[in-house]
Structure formats: structure tokens, C-alpha cells
Write an enzyme that holds these catalytic residues in place. Structure first.
Site: not given
Lengths: 457, 457
Positions: B58, B142, B261-262, B264, B268, B311, B331, B396, B399-400
């Protein structure tokens, strides 16, 4: 937290876009195992070609070569008789010389993988190799090829043995007879890798040319990739047709990249391609294109179902998309020069490099290996990468391979390599091939930079 | 001779039109887009697990299903135990599974049949491509029934057998997933374990593992000792090859995956998407906090991965440990919208902006990428993540979201709206059949870059 000390691990910060993560730990020694005519050299050469293409420096060491250098003239199979002490001595010395060269390749030439191509059919010989590797800190991965199908073996002998230097002056029946005796010399002492006794070793056993595989103790990424590759290749005869899209509107203007449609001549080519394909009378042809309009328009003319791969899209020229070379020279003279300095590794700003392309094309190559008859309609840089894979061209030659418009390349695997037939379909097109100029210095004059730019509107 | 000759009836080449959402060129006639499905398989595939209880069937079924759905192959698992629980309502004891329990056998057979009917519905009617039939399937009889069923319905069959005799692994398995099962909700641990061991015994006497000789015409992979060894037989197509590759790369060694993420970035703060800017002051502060957090976690042999954008690399640099750069972790490419604010996109490309909100997963920026493209690009990253142990991935937002969707089994619909705020580390630890998530906000302020799904279309 314990950060690993840089001295203890060979992990390094890298900015390479190579297709394999830069796990530069210990080098890997791949060891072939199997009776003669089981495809060991075929596998060795193919694997070496693949690994080099994806960016893992790999070299093959064929012990038979060493023997030919030592013995000069091959008389007959008696050389390989297990009771031939003189010959045994020579063969052992050849294996040792090859291993010595493996060591030099790893330490002095920054090699990462060495493929040790020999029969290695006795436990004793394999033990020598294992202890050699252990002493030097190399990982070992065995590839054993097992096959008892007489047809396959006969075909193998025909394809690669008759042309061997050993049999150059022999007639075919003599050669076949001798080679069969040669195989028998090994058979008596052949001890395959034992699944019980050798359970601590890392290996793959290939049965009957890939019908079945036994994989034991894959240790790391590269071994996992090798296993995946070996499980996808086959020896069924087939042909791969490579072609670029027909001439595009942007081609005519001398502009790179973009997503334009076909020019009138390009459309003519598409039809000529369709006629050519029909004349080839191919069974079950698969057709692949990129996601760009010009390849799809070309494939449309062929008139069969095609599959679009984004991975086949042309190299992304980033800020230089849709510019002419003259405009690139004017706006980005330094970039232009850097590109000429190392065209393979150079990445366009906000774009890609040939190296990136290879990485992106790897799944395409993997699927091409699985397929049989395929027509790939793609682009100049992409076609260069694919061609370099099939024809084993190194990174510095790859970006300069000739892939003119309106020309189909038919690749047919034979023996250890690939036969190439080139078909120009007689429709005129612009030339898009730019040779490396003589002066690649960033301070060069514009006309030195533009010296090799092909003509356009 | 070309295949698909029915296509020759249309006039070629057909007109092409570009789908405004996915930016895919498709043939159209009279404005109607010809439907062409790009699929990896021709006929649907039925994956059949084989093995005694507590062998990880499983676990494998769920993981494989999650992976295949993530890469875009509609897959569903059918757990016969579920069907039995729905039928029986109350589980009394192992006696239900005794081979001489006629009543029990009848019910179990019915459940298997019922599950196969649902499989047929899913694959033939609902457009599913892969069904995973999760049951012990330990007898040849089976399996024979299932093969016949598949033949009748035009499905390919691929068996996945898990063989393991290590008592520690089995005990661990029972503790992790059986004790919490609905069957044992009212038992204490010792009772449950004792009953389950007797349950396994019920299957043992009639267990006929896949046999190298008797079953040589079947397609299967036999996984031995949790992946130490594999036997792979007759892989017939691309999807089976991918499944084998995946199964050979997963492991169950406990470990944690850290995603963040990177810090800031300057863009951004300006509310601009994409680009390749450096960290803001707060972003640098985050990097320091990240270093402290990682040190406190006391992780053994942590690997660190970043993208090739400034970044993420700046963030990793602060950790003071070796890290590896992956271009695949870059990204999402916003094409013509790179470095724009959402307000600017609305102003210059209102149609694009609306299309994106209509189907954020499949929407491709002009000259850019879609989330769907991202997933394809990230697949080798996921494969390598599966091979690894403790690892920190600094990436990024888009991506994340893709990576998180894989680990948490989120649908394509949910994926582009997953919350991945700046300055927050997600710690994922595989547990039982899924993944435990711990979210750690590292206490450094940042802008919010999350844009919710708009209400009105």
C-alpha cells in the site's frame, strides 16, 4: 549542526549546468562481465557515449585492445586456451596495464567514470579488480550480460567480429569457426556473478538482450542513471530521421529564435519531406516536433499524427531573441565575443546555453532509445545536440556541427556506431550556419566579429 | 507505408492556431481545433501489487499513484482491503483470513471483483490511464484472473511484487501503518500485533511468488528487501519504464526535507515578478535566521540545493556550507511579463491576465512557462530528492508550490494556490503513508507575494 568539512568531501560549489548533479565524490569503475559476443563492448561504447554527452567525463578501457597491442598478430583461438600459460601471463599483464591507465585517467585527467571492458568471467579476476578499486577509493559497478540465444550470438559475431582486426585476413567461415572455439575457451571457467555469494556487490545482470534485468545494491545517483539507461536501450534495427523545420520567415531575415511560420520555400520543403518519408516506406513511424509553429507546420505536411515536445524547442536566446547577428554585435558586443570563445557553455542573458540544451534534451534521448522508427522535426541547435549524442561528438565540436535547412539525416545504428545518410531535398534555403570567427577577443572589430555571418535579406 | 492513413483524408498542411491559454499550436478547420491528445501510453495500464501483508504494497501503491498524478498521468489506486472493510463493517480477527474460511473467501473474492469493476470504470469510461490494484494477489490463480480481465478490456498489466523476510522491517511496518488501521482501532498494540502476525501466516502457505520461469511472459518488477535488489522482466513501454525507474529510486530511510524560498528580494519589495535581483536587507536577515535554524535542527549530513538565481544563492551563501545549484530549480519564466507588477500586466496584457486566472496551472506566459511546464522541468529534481536523505531546498514560490504539491498530493487545481510565504521553512517528514508538515516562520518580516484565486472570472 555538523557542516561537512570541505576537505573531507569533494563536494564543491559549482555553477555547472551539467545534466548530472555535481556529486564529485569517488570515481566509479564500471566492470563488464560476460562471455565473448554478449554485447559487452557494444554496451561499453554506448554507455560511455551517453555519459560523456550528459556531462560525466567517461572513458572506456578495452582489454582486447591492449592485447592486440601486446601480441600484434592474432593467430587463432589457441591463444585463449585456459592452459596456455604464456598467453595467460600476457592477458594478465594487459588487464593490469589497463587498470593502471584507469587510475591515471581518474587522478590526472579528472575522469569520473571508467568502463573496464573485458570478459572478467572468473571470480579471481573480479576479486583483483575489486581490491584494486578498494585500495584507490573507487566505487565499483558490474554489468553482466548473459545470453544463450544462438541466433543473437551469431548475429553479434557477424556484425562486429568479422570486421575486427583479429579476423581481417580471414574468410567468414574460418572466422566464425575460430570465434566459436574462442568462446568455448572461456565457457569452462565462466563463473557468473553469484546472487547469493556476491550479494554485497553492486551490479546489474542483463539477460537476453534486455528481456530481464537483475539489479543489486545501486549505491548512488550515477549508478541509478546507468541502470535506467541500460534498461531503455535495445538492439532492434530501426532508423532515426533528424530534420529541421522548413525555412522560416525569420530565417530569411537572418534573425535568430522567435516563433515564426514557414516561408514559401519552407512549405515546399514540408511537402518534399512528406514525399521523402513516403518513399522510405517506414513501418510504424513516430513523428515528433517542438512546440514551435515552424516544426509543427512542417510535420503537418507529412500527414501523420505527431507528438509535440516542449523539450525540443530551439535554444532560448534570451535578450537576443529575434535579433540578427549584426544587431547582437551592435547591442551586445561583449556577449557576442564570449559566445565565440566558448559556444558550448555560453548562456545568453536570460536564455540558455548548449549545455542547458543537452540537459533539457536528455529525456528526449532516453525516449528515442526506447523507440524504433522516429522522425524528429526540430531546430538547428537542438539537432546539433541530438547529432552529437548519436555520433559521439565532443562538447567543443557540437555547436559547430553542420545541420543545414532542408536536409534530412537518416541515422541507422550498425555495429558499434551509427551510419549517417544525408538527404538534401532539393529546395533552396538560406544558410544559417555561422562558423567560429578567427578573432574571438572582446576587443575585436565589428567586421572581425561578423566575418562568418551567413547572408540574409 | 505510413500508419494512421485515415489522416491522409484531410487536406494537408492544416491551418494552425495557437491555443491562447497554453500557447500550443494546434491544427484547426473552420475555426474548430482538432483534438489531439498527447499521451504516454496507448492503452491503459493496470498495475497489480503482489506480496504478503506488511510488505509495503500500500505504501508503494500510494506513492506511485501520487507520483504518476503529479507528472500528469491520471492514476487511481484501488485497495481491496478498503472494499472488504466496506463489506464487512466490523473486523473481528485473523480468522477471517484463514484459507479454510469459505465464507471469508467468498467475500474476499467478491471484493476483488467489485474493485476490478471499478478499475474498468475508471480506465475505460472515466479516462483514467493507470489503475493500481492493491491487494496481496499472492496466488497464481488470482493473478491469472486479473490477467484475463485485463486482456478482455485491453489493459496492459504490470506486476509490482514486494518480497521481504527481514523481521525488523516487517515489525516496523506493522507499527507504522497497521496499528492505526480501522481494523485494529479497538485493540491495544500487543493484541493487534499478535493478530496481524497470525493474519500474515494465513497467506504464507498459499503464497506463490512470481516465478522467473513460469511467469517469464509477464511484465513485472520484483522488489527484494526494500530495494536492495530488483528483478525486472519485460518492460514493454514508456510508462512501465518510468515506473521501474521511480520504484528503484525511492527508499524508506527516515529523513527530512526542508523547503523554503529565498529571502525577500529587491523585486519582491517592488511587487515585481520574476527577474534575478538580490536580497533585500530583510532577506539577508532571513538568511542569517535560516542558518541559526538549521544549526539548531542538528541535522546529519544535510545537503543544500539552490536554483541558479542570485537570490537563492545569496541565501545559501549565508549558511556557510557547500550547496549545489540546479537550473531546474529556477523560478517559473514569466516570459514577456518578467519583472512586471501585476498592475502592469493587467494594463498591458489584460487578456493574458484573465486567462491565467481561468486556469493558472495550464496557463503559459507568452514566451514563458506554465506550472505544467514547471512540473515537467522539476521531475528530475523530485527523482533525486527521492534518492537523497536530509536535504534543504532553497527555491522560489512557483517551484516550491510544485514540489509541495508532489509531497502533499495536491491536485493540479490546488497547486498554483498553495501558500508558500517568504521567510517560512516547511519541514516535511515522511510518516506512514504520507508526509508530516511542520511550518516554521523564522520571525523576519517580509512582503506577501501570494495572490489568491480571484472570485469572479
Amino acid at each position: 549542526m555538523e557542516f561537512p568539512h570541505p576537505e573531507r568531501m569533494r563536494l564543491r560549489r559549482c555553477d555547472s549546468a551539467a545534466s548530472v548533479p555535481q556529486f564529485c565524490n569517488s570515481p566509479t569503475l564500471i566492470v563488464m562481465v560476460g562471455l565473448p559476443a554478449r554485447g559487452k563492448t557494444y554496451i561499453s561504447k554506448k554507455l560511455t557515449r551517453y555519459l560523456n554527452w550528459i556531462g560525466v567525463p567517461t572513458k572506456m578501457f578495452n582489454v582486447g585492445q591492449y592485447r592486440r597491442e601486446a601480441v600484434k598478430i592474432y593467430k587463432n583461438f589457441e591463444f585463449f586456451k585456459p592452459d596456455n600459460e604464456e598467453a595467460m601471463r600476457i592477458r594478465k599483464a594487459c588487464a593490469a596495464a589497463a587498470l593502471k591507465d584507469v587510475s591515471a585517467y581518474f587522478t590526472k585527467e579528472q575522469g569520473q567514470v571508467a568502463v573496464f571492458d573485458a570478459t572478467n568471467t572468473t571470480k579471481e579476476r573480479r576479486a583483483v579488480i575489486i581490491s584494486f578499486a578498494k585500495e584507490k577509493g573507487y566505487k565499483v559497478f558490474f554489468i553482466e550480460s548473459i545470453c544463450d540465444n544462438p541466433e543473437i550470438i551469431a548475429e553479434n559475431i557477424k556484425q562486429v567480429k568479422f570486421g575486427s582486426p583479429d579476423y581481417v585476413d580471414r574468410d567468414i567461415d574460418e572466422a566464425m569457426e575460430d570465434f566459436i572455439q574462442r568462446i568455448e575457451c572461456y565457457r569452462a571457467n565462466y563463473i557468473p556473478i553469484d546472487d547469493e555469494k556476491d550479494r554485497k556487490l553492486s551490479y546489474i545482470k542483463i539477460f537476453d538482450v534486455g528481456s530481464t534485468y537483475l539489479v543489486n545494491r545501486v549505491q548512488d545517483h550515477i549508478q541509478s542513471r546507468i541502470v535506467y539507461y541500460l534498461m531503455n536501450i535495445h538492439v532492434t534495427p530501426r532508423s532515426i530521421y533528424l530534420s529541421r523545420h522548413g525555412e522560416s520567415e525569420l530565417n530569411l531575415l537572418g534573425r535568430i529564435g522567435g516563433d515564426s511560420g514557414l516561408s514559401p520555400r519552407g512549405l515546399k520543403y514540408a511537402n518534399a519531406l512528406a514525399a521523402f518519408i513516403r518513399s522510405q516506406k517506414i513501418t510504424d513511424l513516430k513523428v515528433w516536433t517542438s512546440h514551435m509553429k515552424r516544426t509543427i507546420q512542417t510535420a503537418e505536411a507529412v500527414g501523420v499524427q505527431y507528438e509535440q515536445w516542449k523539450a525540443l524547442n530551439e535554444i532560448d536566446a534570451g535578450v537576443c531573441e529575434e535579433l540578427t547577428y549584426e544587431e547582437i554585435q551592435e547591442n551586445f558586443p561583449e556577449e557576442f565575443a564570449l559566445r565565440d570563445q566558448d559556444k558550448y557553455r555560453y548562456r545568453y542573458p536570460k536564455g540558455e546555453s548548449y549545455e542547458d540544451l543537452v540537459h533539457r534534451l536528455e529525456p528526449v534521448i532516453m525516449e528515442l532509445e526506447r523507440q524504433e522508427n522516429v522522425l524528429v522535426v526540430c531546430h538547428q541547435a537542438v539537432m546539433r545536440c541530438l547529432l552529437a549524442y548519436f555520433l559521439d561528438k565532443p562538447a567543443d565540436e557540437l555547436p559547430y556541427l553542420r545541420c543545414p535547412l532542408h536536409t534530412v539525416l537518416k541515422l541507422t545504428p550498425i555495429a558499434y556506431g551509427c551510419k549517417v545518410e544525408s538527404f538534401f531535398l532539393n529546395i533552396e534555403a538560406v544558410n544559417t550556419h555561422r562558423e567560429r570567427p578567427v578573432n574571438v577577443n572582446i576587443n575585436r572589430d565589428p567586421d572581425e566579429a561578423l566575418q562568418t555571418v551567413p547572408d540574409h535579406i | 507505408m505510413l500508419d494512421n492513413e485515415e489522416f491522409m483524408l484531410d487536406t494537408y498542411p492544416r491551418e494552425l492556431t495557437q491555443n491562447p491559454l497554453k500557447k500550443i499550436w494546434m491544427p484547426c478547420r473552420n475555426g474548430h481545433i482538432a483534438q489531439r491528445r498527447v499521451c504516454m501510453t496507448n492503452c491503459p495500464t493496470l498495475i497489480v501489487t503482489v506480496g504478503l501483508p506488511a510488505r509495503g504494497k500500500t505504501y508503494i501503491s500510494k506513492k506511485l499513484t501520487r507520483y504518476l498524478n503529479w507528472i500528469g498521468v491520471p492514476t487511481k489506486e484501488f485497495n481491496v482491503g478498503q472494499y472488504r472493510r466496506e463489506c464487512l463493517k466490523i473486523y473481528k480477527s485473523f480468522e477471517f483470513f484463514r484459507p479454510d474460511n469459505e465464507e471469508g473467501l467468498k467475500i474476499r473474492r467478491q471484493c476483488a471483483t467489485s474493485a476490478l469493476n471499478d478499475v474498468r470504470q475508471y480506465l475505460s469510461v472515466e479516462g483514467g490511464q493507470v489503475a493500481v490494484f492493491d491487494a496481496t494477489n499472492t496466488t497464481r490463480e488470482r493473478r491469472g484472473t486479473i490477467v484475463k480481465f485485463a486482456e478482455q478490456n485491453g489493459f496492459k498489466v504490470f506486476f509490482v511484487e514486494s518480497v521481504c523476510e527481514d523481521p525488523e522491517v516487517i515489525a516496523q511496518n506493522i507499527v507504522q501503518v497497521k496499528l492505526g488501521s480501522p481494523d485494529y482501532i479497538h485493540c491495544n498494540s500487543e493484541e493487534a500485533i499478535e493478530d496481524f502476525m497470525k493474519r500474515i501466516k494465513c497467506y504464507e502457505s498459499s503464497y506463490q511468488p512470481l516465478d522467473e520461469v513460469l511467469d517469464r511472459d509477464l511484465s513485472y518488477i520484483k522488489i527484494m528487501d526494500v530495494g536492495r535488489r530488483y528483478l525486472v522482466n519485460r518492460v514493454v513501454d514508456h510508462i512501465q519504464s518510468r515506473i521501474v525507474y521511480y520504484l528503484m529510486n525511492i527508499h524508506i530511510t527516515p529523513r527530512s526535507i526542508y523547503l523554503c524560498r529565498h529571502g525577500e528580494s529587491d523585486l519582491n519589495i517592488k511587487g515585481r515578478i520574476g527577474g534575478d535581483s538580490g536580497l533585500s536587507a530583510r532577506g539577508k536577515e532571513f538568511a542569517k535566521h535560516l542558518r541559526k535554524f538549521i544549526q539548531e535542527q542538528n541535522i546529519k549530513d544535510l545537503k543544500v540545493w539552490t536554483s541558479q538565481m542570485k537570490r537563492t544563492i545569496q541565501t545559501a551563501e549565508c549558511l556557510g556550507a557547500p550547496y549545489e545549484q540546479w537550473k531546474s530549480l529556477n523560478e517559473i519564466d514569466a516570459g514577456v511579463c518578467e519583472e512586471m507588477m501585476y498592475e502592469e500586466i493587467q494594463e498591458h496584457y489584460p487578456l493574458e491576465f484573465a486567462l491565467r486566472d481561468q486556469d493558472k496551472y495550464r496557463y503559459r506566459y507568452p514566451k514563458g512557462e506554465s506550472y505544467e511546464d514547471l512540473v515537467q522541468r522539476l521531475e528530475p529534481v523530485i527523482m533525486e530528492l527521492e534518492r537523497q536523505e536530509n536535504i534543504l531546498v532553497i527555491c522560489h514560490q512557483a517551484v516550491m508550490r510544485c514540489l509541495l504539491a508532489y509531497f502533499l498530493d495536491k491536485t493540479a487545481d490546488e497547486l498554483p494556490y498553495l501558500n508558500c510565504p517568504l521567510h517560512t521553512v516547511l519541514k516535511l517528514t515522511p510518516v506512514a503513508y504520507g508526509c508530516k508538515v511542520e511550518s516554521v516562520y523564522l520571525g523576519v518580516d517580509s512582503v506577501n507575494t501570494h495572490r489568491d484565486r480571484p472570485e469572479r472570472m
